[in-house]
Design a protein around this motif. Structure first.
Motif, PDB file in Angstrom:
ATOM      1  N   LEU A 252       1.148  -1.870   0.089  1.00  0.00           N
ATOM      2  CA  LEU A 252      -0.173  -0.269  -0.016  1.00  0.00           C
ATOM      3  C   LEU A 252       0.532   1.486  -0.133  1.00  0.00           C
ATOM      4  O   LEU A 252       0.114   2.184  -0.958  1.00  0.00           O
ATOM      5  CB  LEU A 252      -0.482  -0.119   1.109  1.00  0.00           C
ATOM      6  CG  LEU A 252      -2.043   0.916   1.319  1.00  0.00           C
ATOM      7  CD1 LEU A 252      -2.495   0.636   0.423  1.00  0.00           C
ATOM      8  CD2 LEU A 252      -2.656   1.575   2.639  1.00  0.00           C
ATOM      9  N   HIS A 253       2.124   1.464   1.296  1.00  0.00           N
ATOM     10  CA  HIS A 253       2.590   2.773   0.851  1.00  0.00           C
ATOM     11  C   HIS A 253       3.176   2.386  -0.276  1.00  0.00           C
ATOM     12  O   HIS A 253       3.647   3.927  -1.090  1.00  0.00           O
ATOM     13  CB  HIS A 253       4.436   1.962   1.773  1.00  0.00           C
ATOM     14  CG  HIS A 253       5.511   3.157   1.435  1.00  0.00           C
ATOM     15  ND1 HIS A 253       6.236   2.791   1.105  1.00  0.00           N
ATOM     16  CD2 HIS A 253       5.361   4.297   2.496  1.00  0.00           C
ATOM     17  CE1 HIS A 253       6.958   4.374   1.011  1.00  0.00           C
ATOM     18  NE2 HIS A 253       6.648   4.965   2.180  1.00  0.00           N
ATOM     19  N   GLN A 254       3.867   1.319  -1.466  1.00  0.00           N
ATOM     20  CA  GLN A 254       4.348   1.969  -2.829  1.00  0.00           C
ATOM     21  C   GLN A 254       3.367   2.145  -4.379  1.00  0.00           C
ATOM     22  O   GLN A 254       3.369   3.271  -4.301  1.00  0.00           O
ATOM     23  CB  GLN A 254       4.915   0.034  -3.131  1.00  0.00           C
ATOM     24  CG  GLN A 254       6.136  -0.267  -2.430  1.00  0.00           C
ATOM     25  CD  GLN A 254       6.558  -1.169  -2.753  1.00  0.00           C
ATOM     26  OE1 GLN A 254       5.449  -2.541  -3.437  1.00  0.00           O
ATOM     27  NE2 GLN A 254       7.635  -1.389  -3.007  1.00  0.00           N
ATOM     28  N   LEU A 255       1.878   1.646  -3.284  1.00  0.00           N
ATOM     29  CA  LEU A 255       0.974   1.905  -4.313  1.00  0.00           C
ATOM     30  C   LEU A 255       0.703   3.958  -4.110  1.00  0.00           C
ATOM     31  O   LEU A 255       0.990   4.540  -5.597  1.00  0.00           O
ATOM     32  CB  LEU A 255      -0.269   1.829  -3.899  1.00  0.00           C
ATOM     33  CG  LEU A 255      -1.538   2.050  -4.665  1.00  0.00           C
ATOM     34  CD1 LEU A 255      -1.989   1.456  -6.320  1.00  0.00           C
ATOM     35  CD2 LEU A 255      -3.132   1.158  -4.335  1.00  0.00           C
ATOM     36  N   VAL A 256       0.690   4.041  -2.514  1.00  0.00           N
ATOM     37  CA  VAL A 256       0.196   5.655  -2.117  1.00  0.00           C
ATOM     38  C   VAL A 256       1.606   6.640  -2.870  1.00  0.00           C
ATOM     39  O   VAL A 256       0.941   7.454  -3.518  1.00  0.00           O
ATOM     40  CB  VAL A 256       0.520   6.105  -0.793  1.00  0.00           C
ATOM     41  CG1 VAL A 256       0.378   7.041  -0.789  1.00  0.00           C
ATOM     42  CG2 VAL A 256      -0.942   4.867  -0.527  1.00  0.00           C
ATOM     43  N   GLY A 257       3.015   5.613  -2.670  1.00  0.00           N
ATOM     44  CA  GLY A 257       4.331   6.661  -2.942  1.00  0.00           C
ATOM     45  C   GLY A 257       3.997   6.486  -5.349  1.00  0.00           C
ATOM     46  O   GLY A 257       4.581   7.617  -5.301  1.00  0.00           O
TER      47      GLY A 257
END
Length: 351
Positions: A50-55
């Motif tokens: 999820l962090h990578q998606l938001v990034g």
């Protein structure tokens, strides 16, 4: 014979002693925060996709992404915990009134429906013996700490300490989201230098096991607690939220959760509420236990390629050795051990 302090051996001994002192002191300083840092690391690892998606949606704004993820994870954990806490506080107050009344007046008589049970005469005789001794009931409640204000204060103190650990874990989340890639890269370099290329497989085993334990043990236990709590509420059980939390906590240990809903079903049956007792029993057997007996082994054993028995033993041993964080450390240690064992077997065949 005098020792040459400039000799290579003396310098190595001095360097080794210095490293032991530095790393030992560092371990001592950070030891009170290991549990919080471990929880933060687990949360970051599980939510990293999820962090990578938001990034990708906010490129070049790493600080904003880390802050958003920290707030989302903290709110996701904190809001349900607060709701459960306030609900359970009310249920605990109700349970406390019942316990105090039992301690003062003794156990109530058995319902009439118990006389139709198998071995009813023996059960009634044993219950009558206990019922006639009110002091025995008070002694058992006192031994369990149910009537002890000191135990309650100790419990509240533990809640306060855990709240502080939770705050430290949330604080660490931001920095792990912000610098997680760098930390993992550096750790891989150091591990590869000391253990060779096998370290990559061990690190992968740790990651897969942590994710499997989170989804296979923690989330399934929460799901069982929610489903069981719903069944308790429909069946008319007193303090259903409290019993739901107890079911979730007990269900962290595989195959132990049924103890709670079976006991409550027997309690309803003893009170003569046969329909509610049968409904709760069927709900637990067909819905709640289905999560425990089918989904949990598949979620854990599938990705990790480790027999579920080893995961089960790792959970029990980890809880005994390390406390709640051992829920993850136990299976992780076993996963690494199994990985090393399989690597030895491969080398043996190649040799």
């Amino acid at each position: 014979m005098p020792t040459n302090i400039d000799s290579p051996l003396a310098r190595r001994i001095a360097a080794f002693a210095f490293l032991v002192f530095i790393f030992g002191s560092t371990f001592w300083v950070l030891s009170p925060f290991f549990a919080s840092l471990a929880w933060a690391g687990i949360l970051v690892y599980v939510t990293w996709p999820l962090h990578q998606l938001v990034g990708r949606r906010l490129p070049g704004r790493e600080n904003v992404v880390a802050l958003l993820m920290t707030l989302v994870v903290a709110a996701t954990l904190l809001l349900p915990l607060l709701w459960v806490m306030f609900t359970v506080v009310g249920d605990v107050a109700t349970a406390s009134v019942i316990l105090k009344r039992l301690a003062a007046e003794g156990l109530p008589p058995l319902p009439v429906g118990v006389r139709d049970w198998p071995a009813a005469d023996w059960l009634i005789a044993q219950y009558g013996r206990v019922q006639g001794d009110a002091e025995w009931a008070r002694a058992q409640m006192t031994a369990l700490g149910l009537l002890d204000a000191t135990a309650l204060k100790a419990f509240l103190g533990g809640v306060g300490r855990n709240a502080a650990k939770f705050g430290i874990a949330v604080f660490a989340l931001f920095f792990l989201y912000r610098h997680g890639d760098e930390v993992l890269t550096q750790f891989r370099r150091v591990a590869t230098r000391w253990l060779g290329e096998s370290a990559r497989g061990y690190i992968q085993a740790v990651g897969v096991t942590v994710r499997a334990v989170v989804f296979g043990i923690v989330l399934t236990a929460v799901a069982q607690g929610v489903l069981a709590g719903l069944g308790y509420w429909v069946a008319g059980i007193t303090a259903p939220a409290l019993w739901g939390v107890i079911t979730a906590l007990v269900s962290l240990i595989p195959f132990v959760g049924p103890v709670v809903w079976i006991g409550l079903s027997l309690g309803l049956l003893a009170q003569g509420d046969t329909q509610a007792a049968l409904g709760l029993f069927l709900w637990g057997a067909l819905v709640v236990s289905w999560v425990d007996n089918l989904i949990r082994p598949l979620v854990i054993s599938g990705p990790t390629q480790i027999p579920f028995l080893l995961v089960f033993l790792g959970v029990l041993g980890g809880l005994n050795a390390f406390g709640l964080i051992g829920l993850f450390l136990g299976p992780v240690l076993l996963a690494v051990s199994v990985g090393i064992w399989r690597e030895w077997l491969v080398h043996k065949r190649v040799g």
